[in-house]
Design an enzyme around this catalytic site. Sequence first.
Site, PDB file in Angstrom:
ATOM      1  N   LYS A 150     -37.286  31.897  53.522  1.00 14.38           N
ATOM      2  CA  LYS A 150     -36.938  30.505  53.191  1.00 14.38           C
ATOM      3  C   LYS A 150     -36.606  29.666  54.428  1.00 14.38           C
ATOM      4  CE  LYS A 150     -35.284  31.192  48.502  1.00 14.38           C
ATOM      5  NZ  LYS A 150     -34.277  30.850  47.499  1.00 14.38           N
TER       6      LYS A 150
ATOM      7  N   ASP B  79     -33.805  24.771  44.870  1.00 15.92           N
ATOM      8  CA  ASP B  79     -32.644  25.587  44.479  1.00 15.92           C
ATOM      9  C   ASP B  79     -31.421  24.706  44.249  1.00 15.92           C
ATOM     10  OD1 ASP B  79     -33.889  28.074  44.600  1.00 15.92           O
ATOM     11  OD2 ASP B  79     -33.550  28.255  46.751  1.00 15.92           O
TER      12      ASP B  79
END
Length: 275
Positions: free
Chosen positions: A68, A104
């Site tokens: 990420k 997220d």
Amino acid sequence: MIDAQTQLYGVIGNPVRHSLSPIIHNGAFRRMGLNAVYLAFEVKDLKEAINGIRGLGIRGVSVTLPFKNQIIPFLDEVEAVAKKIKAVNTIVNVGGRLVGYNTDWCGALEALEEKIDLEGKRVVLLGAGGAARAVGFALKTRDCEIILSNRTMDRGAVLAKELMCIHQPISSIEGLKADVIINATSVGMHPYDEESPLPKKVLKKGMILMDIVYRPLQTKLLREAEAIGCLTINGLEMLSRQGAAQLEIWTGKRPEMAKIKEDLCQTLHRKEHRA
Ligand code: ATR
């Protein structure tokens, strides 16, 4: 039916074989009537994977651990929030130009705001990894008073500085009047089902408890919280919502949340029976 028009999407990560993202996205594609498939790719060399995305024209990619953060320098553009969080979990391929997003944080926000008006609330946030970063920045957008607590103090202090919040060891969380407690650590995750990131005595009736761990669905933390009358939010809520936000970025359409959760629940129940 898969044919020559089928668009390819996928998730890159390592390990990735446990990922629930193919369940989220393939179910949603089918219901949305889109000619698309979503696969899991276990990646060893990130640069090669990026070349593959461009070279094969993969339309959209989810990014999971450990990439990420590492993926950022390989992208052509990264949206502002993802830059701030320093994590990209979604890539859109616009004619060979790879653009990075983070869903997220909005997944966490949506999951919480379904239960509580977050504005100005006092929130204890456990953890300082990628998930905690996303949740922390989400809370900042609602002016929450954040108290961060991480096992490794140095790592916690770094995130606390970025979030401009205080950092306290778990031992001093007790007695604190928090509106919300969020577990953004991996404590309690299968096979450590009998572990909780907090001693039970910290929990008080009326608090809202959110856990990002989704296997098991009812973690020890959530079970204990429910038993004393706390409102609980399980890990499926954030997981399904970050996935729905990805689908919206890729297709411009919002998928049916309830159906995504249904698919995930069924898969998790099957896994739990097998375990
Ligand atoms: P992610 O990106 O999914 O958040 P991560 O970066 O590995 O994953 O972070 C995991 C988080 O869980 C960290 O906050 C970690 O604490 P440390 O920074 O001290 O490692 C926390 N964590 C993992 N196992 C833990 C344990 N047994 N007790 C307390 N915290 C734990």
